[in-house]
Design a protein around this motif. Sequence first.
Motif, PDB file in Angstrom:
ATOM      1  N   ASP A  14       0.834  -1.201   0.000  1.00  0.00           N
ATOM      2  CA  ASP A  14       0.000   0.000   0.000  1.00  0.00           C
ATOM      3  C   ASP A  14       0.873   1.257   0.000  1.00  0.00           C
ATOM      4  O   ASP A  14       1.026   1.926   1.013  1.00  0.00           O
ATOM      5  N   LYS A  15       1.455   1.579  -1.147  1.00  0.00           N
ATOM      6  CA  LYS A  15       2.367   2.725  -1.258  1.00  0.00           C
ATOM      7  C   LYS A  15       1.639   4.056  -1.091  1.00  0.00           C
ATOM      8  O   LYS A  15       2.235   5.042  -0.696  1.00  0.00           O
ATOM      9  N   SER A  16       0.346   4.097  -1.389  1.00  0.00           N
ATOM     10  CA  SER A  16      -0.403   5.346  -1.250  1.00  0.00           C
ATOM     11  C   SER A  16      -0.925   5.541   0.172  1.00  0.00           C
ATOM     12  O   SER A  16      -1.557   6.554   0.469  1.00  0.00           O
ATOM     13  N   GLU A  17      -0.670   4.579   1.041  1.00  0.00           N
ATOM     14  CA  GLU A  17      -1.092   4.626   2.450  1.00  0.00           C
ATOM     15  C   GLU A  17      -2.591   4.884   2.588  1.00  0.00           C
ATOM     16  O   GLU A  17      -3.034   5.722   3.358  1.00  0.00           O
ATOM     17  N   PRO A  56       0.528  -0.057  10.395  1.00  0.00           N
ATOM     18  CA  PRO A  56       1.399   1.115  10.267  1.00  0.00           C
ATOM     19  C   PRO A  56       0.685   2.360  10.806  1.00  0.00           C
ATOM     20  O   PRO A  56      -0.534   2.371  10.940  1.00  0.00           O
ATOM     21  N   PRO A  57       1.431   3.412  11.090  1.00  0.00           N
ATOM     22  CA  PRO A  57       0.830   4.626  11.666  1.00  0.00           C
ATOM     23  C   PRO A  57      -0.326   5.203  10.847  1.00  0.00           C
ATOM     24  O   PRO A  57      -1.313   5.646  11.406  1.00  0.00           O
ATOM     25  N   HIS A  58      -0.205   5.192   9.513  1.00  0.00           N
ATOM     26  CA  HIS A  58      -1.277   5.777   8.702  1.00  0.00           C
ATOM     27  C   HIS A  58      -2.585   4.987   8.820  1.00  0.00           C
ATOM     28  O   HIS A  58      -3.661   5.532   8.625  1.00  0.00           O
ATOM     29  N   ALA A  59      -2.501   3.720   9.159  1.00  0.00           N
ATOM     30  CA  ALA A  59      -3.693   2.880   9.272  1.00  0.00           C
ATOM     31  C   ALA A  59      -4.452   3.129  10.569  1.00  0.00           C
ATOM     32  O   ALA A  59      -5.616   2.789  10.688  1.00  0.00           O
ATOM     33  N   LYS A  60      -3.765   3.731  11.535  1.00  0.00           N
ATOM     34  CA  LYS A  60      -4.366   3.932  12.854  1.00  0.00           C
ATOM     35  C   LYS A  60      -5.052   5.288  13.009  1.00  0.00           C
ATOM     36  O   LYS A  60      -5.503   5.614  14.096  1.00  0.00           O
ATOM     37  N   LYS A  61      -5.138   6.056  11.937  1.00  0.00           N
ATOM     38  CA  LYS A  61      -5.792   7.356  12.025  1.00  0.00           C
ATOM     39  C   LYS A  61      -7.240   7.177  12.455  1.00  0.00           C
ATOM     40  O   LYS A  61      -7.929   6.279  11.972  1.00  0.00           O
ATOM     41  N   LYS A  67     -14.795  11.676   2.403  1.00  0.00           N
ATOM     42  CA  LYS A  67     -15.782  11.419   1.352  1.00  0.00           C
ATOM     43  C   LYS A  67     -15.155  11.309  -0.026  1.00  0.00           C
ATOM     44  O   LYS A  67     -15.604  10.549  -0.856  1.00  0.00           O
ATOM     45  N   GLY A  68     -14.118  12.056  -0.277  1.00  0.00           N
ATOM     46  CA  GLY A  68     -13.484  12.043  -1.585  1.00  0.00           C
ATOM     47  C   GLY A  68     -12.510  10.892  -1.795  1.00  0.00           C
ATOM     48  O   GLY A  68     -11.910  10.768  -2.862  1.00  0.00           O
ATOM     49  N   ALA A  69     -12.365  10.036  -0.802  1.00  0.00           N
ATOM     50  CA  ALA A  69     -11.416   8.926  -0.914  1.00  0.00           C
ATOM     51  C   ALA A  69     -11.902   7.923  -1.956  1.00  0.00           C
ATOM     52  O   ALA A  69     -13.103   7.685  -2.089  1.00  0.00           O
ATOM     53  N   PRO A  70     -10.981   7.340  -2.726  1.00  0.00           N
ATOM     54  CA  PRO A  70     -11.405   6.374  -3.748  1.00  0.00           C
ATOM     55  C   PRO A  70     -12.025   5.136  -3.107  1.00  0.00           C
ATOM     56  O   PRO A  70     -11.667   4.742  -1.997  1.00  0.00           O
ATOM     57  N   SER A  71     -12.964   4.518  -3.817  1.00  0.00           N
ATOM     58  CA  SER A  71     -13.626   3.328  -3.287  1.00  0.00           C
ATOM     59  C   SER A  71     -12.804   2.070  -3.552  1.00  0.00           C
ATOM     60  O   SER A  71     -13.073   1.020  -2.984  1.00  0.00           O
ATOM     61  N   GLU A  72     -11.815   2.180  -4.431  1.00  0.00           N
ATOM     62  CA  GLU A  72     -10.934   1.064  -4.714  1.00  0.00           C
ATOM     63  C   GLU A  72      -9.494   1.476  -4.426  1.00  0.00           C
ATOM     64  O   GLU A  72      -9.090   2.598  -4.709  1.00  0.00           O
ATOM     65  N   ILE A  73      -8.730   0.553  -3.883  1.00  0.00           N
ATOM     66  CA  ILE A  73      -7.331   0.808  -3.561  1.00  0.00           C
ATOM     67  C   ILE A  73      -6.480  -0.105  -4.432  1.00  0.00           C
ATOM     68  O   ILE A  73      -6.642  -1.322  -4.422  1.00  0.00           O
ATOM     69  N   THR A  74      -5.594   0.484  -5.206  1.00  0.00           N
ATOM     70  CA  THR A  74      -4.720  -0.284  -6.080  1.00  0.00           C
ATOM     71  C   THR A  74      -3.407  -0.550  -5.350  1.00  0.00           C
ATOM     72  O   THR A  74      -2.767   0.371  -4.859  1.00  0.00           O
TER      73      THR A  74
END
Length: 79
Positions: A14-17, A56-61, A67-74
């Motif tokens: 998950d490089k885009s976190e 990772p830290p970004h996952a614990k936010k 709302k503008g976050a993409p619905s799919e994660i590449t």
Amino acid sequence: SSAKAIADYLWSLDKSEAIRTGDMVQQIKLIMSKADYTLMPNDDDTIRTWLSEIAPPHAKKSGRTPKGAPSEITLTMKK
């Protein structure tokens, strides 16, 4: 331990976190239920506790996903 290993690997891709813990809980439930549904607990909080050690830290936010976050994660894999 399998669930943790899978989550750790997915987070490493998950490089885009973009994958937060709640998203990962749902993915782990889906993946592990296909492997052996009897090994997975029914509640998300148990899985979230398992993943808290390796998230990772970004996952614990805290808070909702924007709302503008993409619905799919590449996920991108390096050679």
